[in-house]
Write a protein that holds these residues in place. Sequence first.
Motif, mmCIF file in Angstrom:
data_model
loop_
_atom_site.group_PDB
_atom_site.id
_atom_site.type_symbol
_atom_site.label_atom_id
_atom_site.label_comp_id
_atom_site.label_asym_id
_atom_site.label_seq_id
_atom_site.Cartn_x
_atom_site.Cartn_y
_atom_site.Cartn_z
ATOM 1 N N GLU A 67 0.531 -0.995 -0.129
ATOM 2 C CA GLU A 67 0.105 0.027 -0.266
ATOM 3 C C GLU A 67 1.130 1.243 0.189
ATOM 4 N N GLN A 68 2.060 1.604 0.827
ATOM 5 C CA GLN A 68 2.897 2.351 0.372
ATOM 6 C C GLN A 68 3.272 2.618 -0.580
ATOM 7 N N GLY A 69 4.178 1.201 -1.369
ATOM 8 C CA GLY A 69 4.561 2.059 -2.225
ATOM 9 C C GLY A 69 3.334 2.416 -3.368
ATOM 10 N N TYR A 70 1.749 1.337 -3.829
ATOM 11 C CA TYR A 70 0.719 2.041 -4.674
ATOM 12 C C TYR A 70 0.920 3.604 -4.504
ATOM 13 N N ALA A 71 0.969 4.514 -3.418
ATOM 14 C CA ALA A 71 0.725 5.974 -2.608
ATOM 15 C C ALA A 71 2.253 6.605 -3.570
ATOM 16 N N ALA A 72 3.607 5.648 -3.355
ATOM 17 C CA ALA A 72 4.055 5.749 -4.152
ATOM 18 C C ALA A 72 4.512 6.521 -5.282
ATOM 19 N N ALA A 73 3.754 4.998 -5.575
ATOM 20 C CA ALA A 73 4.096 5.389 -7.201
ATOM 21 C C ALA A 73 2.389 6.609 -8.076
ATOM 22 N N PRO A 114 2.956 -5.245 -10.415
ATOM 23 C CA PRO A 114 2.327 -4.377 -10.925
ATOM 24 C C PRO A 114 1.296 -4.253 -9.970
ATOM 25 N N ALA A 115 1.382 -4.663 -8.406
ATOM 26 C CA ALA A 115 0.331 -3.800 -7.900
ATOM 27 C C ALA A 115 0.532 -2.625 -7.998
ATOM 28 N N VAL A 116 1.607 -2.450 -7.333
ATOM 29 C CA VAL A 116 2.291 -1.116 -7.042
ATOM 30 C C VAL A 116 2.203 0.052 -8.136
ATOM 31 N N ILE A 117 2.802 -0.029 -8.987
ATOM 32 C CA ILE A 117 2.861 0.382 -9.833
ATOM 33 C C ILE A 117 0.892 0.554 -11.049
ATOM 34 N N ASN A 118 0.360 0.781 -10.523
ATOM 35 C CA ASN A 118 -1.202 0.380 -10.122
ATOM 36 C C ASN A 118 -1.695 1.626 -9.615
ATOM 37 N N GLY A 119 -0.641 2.913 -8.532
ATOM 38 C CA GLY A 119 -1.272 3.638 -8.349
ATOM 39 C C GLY A 119 -0.742 4.703 -8.889
ATOM 40 N N PHE A 120 0.140 4.412 -10.085
ATOM 41 C CA PHE A 120 0.454 4.831 -10.880
ATOM 42 C C PHE A 120 -1.017 5.434 -12.085
ATOM 43 N N SER A 121 -1.163 3.764 -12.669
ATOM 44 C CA SER A 121 -1.692 3.982 -13.982
ATOM 45 C C SER A 121 -3.345 3.899 -14.257
ATOM 46 N N ASP A 122 -3.427 3.982 -12.119
ATOM 47 C CA ASP A 122 -5.167 4.160 -11.607
ATOM 48 C C ASP A 122 -5.026 5.726 -11.805
ATOM 49 N N LEU A 123 -4.561 6.607 -11.557
ATOM 50 C CA LEU A 123 -4.589 7.733 -11.319
ATOM 51 C C LEU A 123 -4.531 8.830 -13.129
ATOM 52 N N ILE A 124 -3.839 8.026 -13.881
ATOM 53 C CA ILE A 124 -3.790 8.256 -14.947
ATOM 54 C C ILE A 124 -5.081 8.015 -15.797
ATOM 55 N N LEU A 125 -5.294 7.068 -15.725
ATOM 56 C CA LEU A 125 -6.508 6.263 -16.197
ATOM 57 C C LEU A 125 -8.248 7.268 -15.625
ATOM 58 N N GLU A 126 -8.240 7.805 -13.953
ATOM 59 C CA GLU A 126 -9.108 8.233 -13.664
ATOM 60 C C GLU A 126 -8.965 9.404 -14.171
ATOM 61 N N HIS A 135 -2.335 2.550 -21.296
ATOM 62 C CA HIS A 135 -0.983 3.200 -22.595
ATOM 63 C C HIS A 135 0.105 1.034 -22.094
ATOM 64 N N ALA A 136 0.327 1.207 -22.617
ATOM 65 C CA ALA A 136 1.565 0.168 -22.816
ATOM 66 C C ALA A 136 2.023 -0.226 -21.332
ATOM 67 N N ARG A 137 2.631 -0.926 -20.608
ATOM 68 C CA ARG A 137 3.102 -0.699 -19.361
ATOM 69 C C ARG A 137 4.125 -1.726 -18.678
ATOM 70 N N SER A 138 5.242 -1.576 -18.569
ATOM 71 C CA SER A 138 6.342 -3.238 -18.014
ATOM 72 C C SER A 138 5.901 -2.046 -16.061
ATOM 73 N N ALA A 139 6.423 -3.251 -15.340
ATOM 74 C CA ALA A 139 6.230 -2.976 -14.051
ATOM 75 C C ALA A 139 7.520 -4.382 -13.787
ATOM 76 N N VAL A 140 8.302 -3.641 -13.448
ATOM 77 C CA VAL A 140 9.709 -4.500 -12.706
ATOM 78 C C VAL A 140 10.445 -3.954 -11.550
ATOM 79 N N VAL A 151 9.969 3.866 -5.532
ATOM 80 C CA VAL A 151 9.579 3.722 -6.753
ATOM 81 C C VAL A 151 10.386 4.974 -8.227
ATOM 82 N N GLU A 152 10.517 4.377 -9.308
ATOM 83 C CA GLU A 152 11.001 5.040 -10.153
ATOM 84 C C GLU A 152 9.725 4.698 -12.079
ATOM 85 N N ILE A 153 9.611 5.880 -12.242
ATOM 86 C CA ILE A 153 8.217 5.887 -13.359
ATOM 87 C C ILE A 153 8.980 6.665 -14.217
#
Length: 161
Positions: A67-73, A114-126, A135-140, A151-153
């Motif tokens: 959850e903290q990783g998601y918030a950081a994303a 992928p669940a961490v980087i969803n913090g980024f994707s969810d906001l962009i989609l919103e 968007h195409a995406r990788s989460a590594v 997190v770095e994106i």
Amino acid sequence: MANIESRLAVLGLILPPAFTPPPGVVLPFVNVRQIGNRAVIAGHGPQSSDGQIAGPLGKVGAELTLEQGYAAARLTALSMLGSLKRAPGELDRISHWVRIFGMVNSAPGFVRQPAVINGFSDLILELWGPEAGAHARSAVGMAELPFGIPVEIEGEVQIAD
């Protein structure tokens, strides 16, 4: 007020100022490089409202929870949007999100990047919706990230004329 900025305001979200690197750190690159109708966005990390690196720092799956990783994303998305607002100048000029590469500072055995980087994707989609925000995406997972950030994106967007 522009459409995307109105949505940010409704959500109570504020874009941070340009990143302030730690003393003695030189970053010899631009955050956004626009060529034609594409903008390539350099790797961004989570920022606080004053432009500094936002905590908590450390590895997701050890010092940080998922959850903290998601918030950081999510904070990383705001950091990236701040850079995009400064160049090319208006968030509404972004017609499509093209590609995202998400890196997670991962503890050994942590496999939920992928669940961490969803913090980024969810906001962009919103903000942009399912068509322009898709968007195409990788989460590594990474052994380390600069300054201990979780997190770095980086990414690429299409810019309307």
